[in-house]
Design a protein around this motif. Structure first.
Motif, PDB file in Angstrom:
ATOM      1  N   SER A 154       0.842  -1.212   0.101  1.00 54.02           N
ATOM      2  CA  SER A 154       0.146   0.124  -0.017  1.00 54.02           C
ATOM      3  C   SER A 154       0.991   1.110   0.117  1.00 54.02           C
ATOM      4  O   SER A 154       1.802   1.627   0.770  1.00 54.02           O
ATOM      5  N   ALA A 155       0.727   2.010  -0.959  1.00 49.98           N
ATOM      6  CA  ALA A 155       1.626   3.231  -1.176  1.00 49.98           C
ATOM      7  C   ALA A 155       1.032   4.498  -1.419  1.00 49.98           C
ATOM      8  O   ALA A 155       1.503   5.312  -1.955  1.00 49.98           O
ATOM      9  N   ARG A 156      -0.459   4.275  -0.791  1.00 49.31           N
ATOM     10  CA  ARG A 156      -1.150   5.708  -1.073  1.00 49.31           C
ATOM     11  C   ARG A 156      -0.473   6.789  -0.326  1.00 49.31           C
ATOM     12  O   ARG A 156      -0.715   7.956  -0.800  1.00 49.31           O
ATOM     13  N   ALA A 157       0.003   6.694   0.824  1.00 47.39           N
ATOM     14  CA  ALA A 157       0.580   7.841   1.409  1.00 47.39           C
ATOM     15  C   ALA A 157       2.016   8.304   1.262  1.00 47.39           C
ATOM     16  O   ALA A 157       2.485   9.240   1.539  1.00 47.39           O
ATOM     17  N   VAL A 158       2.675   7.613   0.138  1.00 48.40           N
ATOM     18  CA  VAL A 158       3.992   7.906  -0.126  1.00 48.40           C
ATOM     19  C   VAL A 158       4.159   9.278  -0.941  1.00 48.40           C
ATOM     20  O   VAL A 158       3.553   9.377  -2.003  1.00 48.40           O
ATOM     21  N   LEU A 159       4.749  10.135  -0.296  1.00 47.09           N
ATOM     22  CA  LEU A 159       5.326  11.290  -0.982  1.00 47.09           C
ATOM     23  C   LEU A 159       6.547  11.221  -1.524  1.00 47.09           C
ATOM     24  O   LEU A 159       6.576  11.892  -2.916  1.00 47.09           O
ATOM     25  N   ALA A 160       7.430  10.622  -1.188  1.00 49.67           N
ATOM     26  CA  ALA A 160       8.795  10.592  -1.663  1.00 49.67           C
ATOM     27  C   ALA A 160       9.563   9.183  -1.444  1.00 49.67           C
ATOM     28  O   ALA A 160       9.048   8.857  -0.112  1.00 49.67           O
ATOM     29  N   ALA A 161      10.152   8.526  -2.210  1.00 47.73           N
ATOM     30  CA  ALA A 161      10.898   7.466  -1.967  1.00 47.73           C
ATOM     31  C   ALA A 161      12.237   7.460  -2.747  1.00 47.73           C
ATOM     32  O   ALA A 161      12.232   7.660  -3.826  1.00 47.73           O
ATOM     33  N   ALA A 162      13.238   7.303  -1.927  1.00 54.47           N
ATOM     34  CA  ALA A 162      14.514   7.222  -2.378  1.00 54.47           C
ATOM     35  C   ALA A 162      14.949   5.998  -3.155  1.00 54.47           C
ATOM     36  O   ALA A 162      14.454   4.886  -2.980  1.00 54.47           O
ATOM     37  N   PRO A 163      15.649   6.153  -4.383  1.00 51.23           N
ATOM     38  CA  PRO A 163      15.835   4.884  -5.391  1.00 51.23           C
ATOM     39  C   PRO A 163      16.553   3.822  -4.272  1.00 51.23           C
ATOM     40  O   PRO A 163      16.178   2.645  -4.429  1.00 51.23           O
ATOM     41  N   SER A 164      17.364   4.237  -3.285  1.00 51.80           N
ATOM     42  CA  SER A 164      17.941   3.299  -2.619  1.00 51.80           C
ATOM     43  C   SER A 164      17.012   2.607  -1.779  1.00 51.80           C
ATOM     44  O   SER A 164      17.453   1.207  -1.407  1.00 51.80           O
TER      45      SER A 164
END
Length: 100
Positions: A38-48
């Motif tokens: 569930s990724a609904r809340a994700v604003l930013a995700a680092a590639p690492s």
């Protein structure tokens, strides 16, 4: 059996990725081959973070990941990371589809 992982708003470290997967696979779901993220809340995700998440899932024998509510950018990044893990397939339910 499907295991569910809920991502927080900001996901940035490899350690955070490993911890999320380890927590999800604790107890009875140790043999799950399918994971719903569930990724609904994700604003930013680092590639690492994404690389570590996919690597950790692959190490646990996961062969299917369904992203729910992820942005197009996150889906693209997950698929890029999964391209180095040929036994792991990434599917997505977009924010619009997930809201229905």
């Amino acid at each position: 059996m499907t295991t569910t992982i809920v991502l927080p708003r900001l996901v940035g470290t490899r350690n955070a990725a490993y911890n999320l997967v380890e927590d999800a696979f604790a107890g009875d779901v140790a043999s799950a081959k399918e994971v719903e993220i569930s990724a609904r809340a994700v604003l930013a995700a680092a590639p690492s973070f994404v690389d570590a998440l996919i690597t950790s899932l692959d190490e646990h024998g996961v062969n299917s990941v369904t992203l729910v509510g992820a942005s197009n950018d996150l889906v693209t990044e997950m698929k890029r990371a999964a391209s180095r893990h040929p036994d792991l397939a990434i599917k997505s339910k977009t924010r619009e589809k997930a809201a229905v």
